[in-house]
Design a protein around this motif. Structure first.
Motif, mmCIF file in Angstrom:
data_model
loop_
_atom_site.group_PDB
_atom_site.id
_atom_site.type_symbol
_atom_site.label_atom_id
_atom_site.label_comp_id
_atom_site.label_asym_id
_atom_site.label_seq_id
_atom_site.Cartn_x
_atom_site.Cartn_y
_atom_site.Cartn_z
ATOM 1 N N ASP A 144 11.552 -11.083 25.386
ATOM 2 C CA ASP A 144 11.450 -9.787 26.055
ATOM 3 C C ASP A 144 10.441 -8.963 25.266
ATOM 4 O O ASP A 144 10.713 -8.527 24.141
ATOM 5 C CB ASP A 144 12.809 -9.099 26.087
ATOM 6 N N VAL A 145 9.265 -8.756 25.849
ATOM 7 C CA VAL A 145 8.166 -8.128 25.104
ATOM 8 C C VAL A 145 8.286 -6.610 25.030
ATOM 9 O O VAL A 145 7.462 -5.955 24.373
ATOM 10 C CB VAL A 145 6.802 -8.506 25.730
ATOM 11 N N GLN A 146 9.306 -6.022 25.653
ATOM 12 C CA GLN A 146 9.407 -4.562 25.672
ATOM 13 C C GLN A 146 9.543 -3.968 24.280
ATOM 14 O O GLN A 146 9.122 -2.829 24.041
ATOM 15 C CB GLN A 146 10.590 -4.135 26.538
ATOM 16 N N ARG A 147 10.138 -4.723 23.347
ATOM 17 C CA ARG A 147 10.336 -4.196 21.998
ATOM 18 C C ARG A 147 9.444 -4.903 20.976
ATOM 19 O O ARG A 147 9.677 -4.816 19.772
ATOM 20 C CB ARG A 147 11.813 -4.315 21.601
ATOM 21 N N LEU A 148 8.433 -5.597 21.487
ATOM 22 C CA LEU A 148 7.573 -6.360 20.588
ATOM 23 C C LEU A 148 6.814 -5.452 19.627
ATOM 24 O O LEU A 148 6.748 -5.717 18.419
ATOM 25 C CB LEU A 148 6.599 -7.216 21.411
ATOM 26 N N ARG A 175 3.061 -10.846 9.933
ATOM 27 C CA ARG A 175 1.789 -11.560 9.822
ATOM 28 C C ARG A 175 1.555 -12.551 10.948
ATOM 29 O O ARG A 175 0.418 -13.016 11.118
ATOM 30 C CB ARG A 175 1.732 -12.306 8.475
ATOM 31 N N ALA A 176 2.609 -12.911 11.700
ATOM 32 C CA ALA A 176 2.441 -13.961 12.713
ATOM 33 C C ALA A 176 3.519 -13.850 13.775
ATOM 34 O O ALA A 176 4.562 -13.220 13.572
ATOM 35 C CB ALA A 176 2.486 -15.343 12.058
ATOM 36 N N ILE A 177 3.238 -14.470 14.913
ATOM 37 C CA ILE A 177 4.207 -14.646 15.993
ATOM 38 C C ILE A 177 4.257 -16.138 16.313
ATOM 39 O O ILE A 177 3.212 -16.778 16.483
ATOM 40 C CB ILE A 177 3.818 -13.841 17.249
ATOM 41 N N MET A 178 5.463 -16.689 16.366
ATOM 42 C CA MET A 178 5.633 -18.110 16.677
ATOM 43 C C MET A 178 6.703 -18.232 17.751
ATOM 44 O O MET A 178 7.869 -17.924 17.519
ATOM 45 C CB MET A 178 6.033 -18.902 15.438
ATOM 46 N N LEU A 179 6.293 -18.683 18.942
ATOM 47 C CA LEU A 179 7.184 -18.719 20.097
ATOM 48 C C LEU A 179 7.006 -20.015 20.877
ATOM 49 O O LEU A 179 5.904 -20.558 20.956
ATOM 50 C CB LEU A 179 6.884 -17.547 21.045
ATOM 51 N N ALA A 180 8.097 -20.459 21.500
ATOM 52 C CA ALA A 180 8.057 -21.607 22.403
ATOM 53 C C ALA A 180 8.012 -21.129 23.849
ATOM 54 O O ALA A 180 8.535 -20.067 24.192
ATOM 55 C CB ALA A 180 9.279 -22.495 22.193
ATOM 56 N N VAL A 185 1.789 -10.618 24.576
ATOM 57 C CA VAL A 185 1.826 -11.111 23.196
ATOM 58 C C VAL A 185 0.437 -11.085 22.588
ATOM 59 O O VAL A 185 0.249 -10.662 21.429
ATOM 60 C CB VAL A 185 2.433 -12.528 23.151
ATOM 61 N N GLN A 186 -0.567 -11.511 23.341
ATOM 62 C CA GLN A 186 -1.928 -11.513 22.800
ATOM 63 C C GLN A 186 -2.426 -10.103 22.488
ATOM 64 O O GLN A 186 -3.163 -9.905 21.520
ATOM 65 C CB GLN A 186 -2.875 -12.191 23.783
ATOM 66 N N GLN A 187 -2.039 -9.133 23.296
ATOM 67 C CA GLN A 187 -2.446 -7.755 23.020
ATOM 68 C C GLN A 187 -1.919 -7.289 21.664
ATOM 69 O O GLN A 187 -2.647 -6.653 20.888
ATOM 70 C CB GLN A 187 -1.959 -6.832 24.134
ATOM 71 N N VAL A 188 -0.656 -7.614 21.375
ATOM 72 C CA VAL A 188 -0.075 -7.232 20.083
ATOM 73 C C VAL A 188 -0.733 -8.016 18.950
ATOM 74 O O VAL A 188 -1.033 -7.461 17.882
ATOM 75 C CB VAL A 188 1.454 -7.465 20.105
ATOM 76 N N VAL A 189 -0.977 -9.300 19.169
ATOM 77 C CA VAL A 189 -1.638 -10.134 18.160
ATOM 78 C C VAL A 189 -2.997 -9.558 17.795
ATOM 79 O O VAL A 189 -3.348 -9.441 16.609
ATOM 80 C CB VAL A 189 -1.771 -11.581 18.696
ATOM 81 N N GLN A 190 -3.776 -9.188 18.798
ATOM 82 C CA GLN A 190 -5.117 -8.662 18.538
ATOM 83 C C GLN A 190 -5.073 -7.280 17.896
ATOM 84 O O GLN A 190 -5.869 -6.978 16.998
ATOM 85 C CB GLN A 190 -5.902 -8.637 19.847
ATOM 86 N N ARG A 191 -4.117 -6.471 18.324
ATOM 87 C CA ARG A 191 -4.031 -5.103 17.799
ATOM 88 C C ARG A 191 -3.671 -5.094 16.315
ATOM 89 O O ARG A 191 -4.127 -4.231 15.557
ATOM 90 C CB ARG A 191 -2.995 -4.324 18.617
ATOM 91 N N HIS A 192 -2.855 -6.065 15.891
ATOM 92 C CA HIS A 192 -2.360 -6.079 14.512
ATOM 93 C C HIS A 192 -2.922 -7.233 13.681
ATOM 94 O O HIS A 192 -2.449 -7.464 12.560
ATOM 95 C CB HIS A 192 -0.828 -6.130 14.518
ATOM 96 N N ASN A 193 -3.904 -7.951 14.228
ATOM 97 C CA ASN A 193 -4.548 -9.051 13.492
ATOM 98 C C ASN A 193 -3.524 -10.073 12.997
ATOM 99 O O ASN A 193 -3.478 -10.444 11.821
ATOM 100 C CB ASN A 193 -5.365 -8.504 12.315
#
Length: 445
Positions: A147-151, A160-165, A177-185
């Motif tokens: 649930d990405v609402q609280r990501l 430092r990372a996100i690891m999801l199946a 998920v990619q938006q958060v990854v890019q925003r926070h490197n």
């Protein structure tokens, strides 16, 4: 006969053996088991295996090289690195990010990795095995993914990372998920073990993350018996994964090869003497997680069948979905993630808490009628005995994760299932609900 003539004679006999040893069998409802998954193979797989056996090259060899090249090309990635299991692939992918060679992007002990608790242990285990801290978010009930609402709320200075199946083949919300990854490197690792062939916005899963993993266990989309693979488009990560897979060595020579770099005795690394043999120089504390060429040979044959396997999984899932829609007053049925086309691993069913029967009642009924079932792996992993003492954070509550732990199970959609089997599964579920509720299925409740 010479050796080549003997080889061809053996291979012809292998084909004949397959026809005799593995004949097609008729389905008898209530008597023939319907497993949730299984290997699907033909004479070609046995012939390729026999070829590798006759080569007697017992470690990684020509078939592994062929598979890595063809698999990478088929997925549209630069590098595919075989290993001995999907679980090992997860370990390699995350361990590679702990390399000091990554500089300020190196994952260090105490750093946080965002994930979910509703899944298989080996998505979580590499986080803990590398001294990192998992941060758990809840899942959506419809897709069974994060649930990405609280990501964004889950991000801390140590993240430092996100690891999801991709749960049971259903892609998670890669756009969010990619938006958060890019925003926070952040690093992104896709556990694609259950989702080979799935797409999101028309792009194959396993090609979005910095690293992705695939499994070739018999339950998965293609099989090598055991086996896994790490995918990446980044050459520096490719080298790191190879190092951790191959004892942590600095050398990148293939098995049986020497001096690929052209200066085997020309390196000065660490505190070793100048010219120390590069084949025995180690940059990381690694493992030996290679696979055999016999396994890879089966994979080469299986790759030829992959498009058909994916199409059949989708067809089987749709047939179950259509047949079970009349039961939706009592069962929550799965939904594809918006903008996705899943290559389904299984069909997940959640018994509504207000239903007049329990998940266990329904599972026992199906199993007694020879229909195999599985729970959604570890349920809520936080509640498993192995993880009682683990360091972790939870953002929000894991209500849907607990609901899935208590109310959900899945049945198969793998290519070995026939239409009569699928119809029997639907009929068996329907008759159980009808008997349990006393309501004619499809009528107003």
């Amino acid at each position: 006969m010479d050796a080549e003539e003997l080889r061809q004679d053996i291979l012809q006999r292998v084909a004949a053996y397959h026809a005799a040893a593995f004949p097609a069998r008729s389905f008898v409802p209530g008597q023939t088991p319907i497993p949730v998954s299984g290997r699907v193979f033909d004479q070609t797989d046995l012939i390729y295996l026999a070829e590798a056996c006759l080569d007697f090259w017992l470690t990684t060899g020509r078939f592994a090289a062929q598979f890595e090249q063809e698999f990478a090309q088929g997925l549209g990635v630069r590098h595919a690195l075989l290993c001995n299991s999907g679980s090992s692939a997860n370990l390699l992918a995350l361990s590679a990010l702990t390399s000091p060679e990554l500089g300020d992007r190196q994952l260090r002990s105490g750093d946080e990795v965002i994930t979910v608790a509703a899944g298989f242990p080996t998505t979580l285990n590499p986080i803990l095995q590398n001294g990192l801290v998992p941060v758990f978010l809840d899942i959506e009930l419809a897709t069974h993914n994060i649930d990405v609402q609280r990501l964004e709320e889950a991000i801390s200075p140590r993240t430092r990372a996100i690891m999801l199946a991709h749960t049971l083949g259903n892609p998670f919300n890669l756009e969010a998920v990619q938006q958060v990854v890019q925003r926070h490197n952040l690093w992104l690792i896709e556990d694609n073990c259950d989702a080979l062939g799935s797409t999101y916005n028309g792009q194959l899963t396993g090609t979005f993350g910095d690293l992705a993993t695939v499994s070739f266990y018999p339950a998965h989309h293609i099989t090598m018996g055991e086996g896994g693979c790490v995918l990446t488009n980044q050459p520096r990560l490719k080298v790191l994964v190879e190092s951790f897979r191959d004892w942590g060595r600095s050398c990148w020579c293939a098995p049986g090869k020497d001096d690929t770099c052209g200066k085997r005795f020309g390196w000065q690394l660490g505190d070793l003497p100048a010219g120390y043999d590069h084949k025995y120089t180690y940059s990381h504390i690694g493992y030996n997680l290679k696979l055999t060429d016999m396994q890879a040979a089966i994979g080469v044959a299986q790759l030829q069948k992959l498009p058909g396997f994916i199409a059949t999984r989708r067809y089987n899932w749709q047939r179950l979905s259509a047949g079970l829609q009349p039961l939706s007053d009592w069962l929550i049925l799965p939904q594809p993630t918006p903008n996705s086309d899943p290559s389904w691993f299984g069909f997940l069913i959640t018994v509504r808490p207000e239903a007049p029967f329990s998940r266990n009642d329904l599972v026992r009924h199906l199993e007694s009628h020879k229909i195999g079932t599985r729970l959604l792996f570890g349920g809520n992993l936080i509640r498993q005995p192995a993880y009682r003492q683990m360091p972790h954070r939870v953002v929000g509550e894991l209500k849907q994760t607990d609901l899935v732990m208590n109310q959900s199970f899945w049945i198969g959609v793998y290519p070995g299932l026939t239409e009569p089997m699928l119809d029997y599964m639907v009929d068996t579920l329907t008759s159980f609900v009808r008997q349990s509720t006393g309501i004619t299925v499809g009528a107003s409740s």
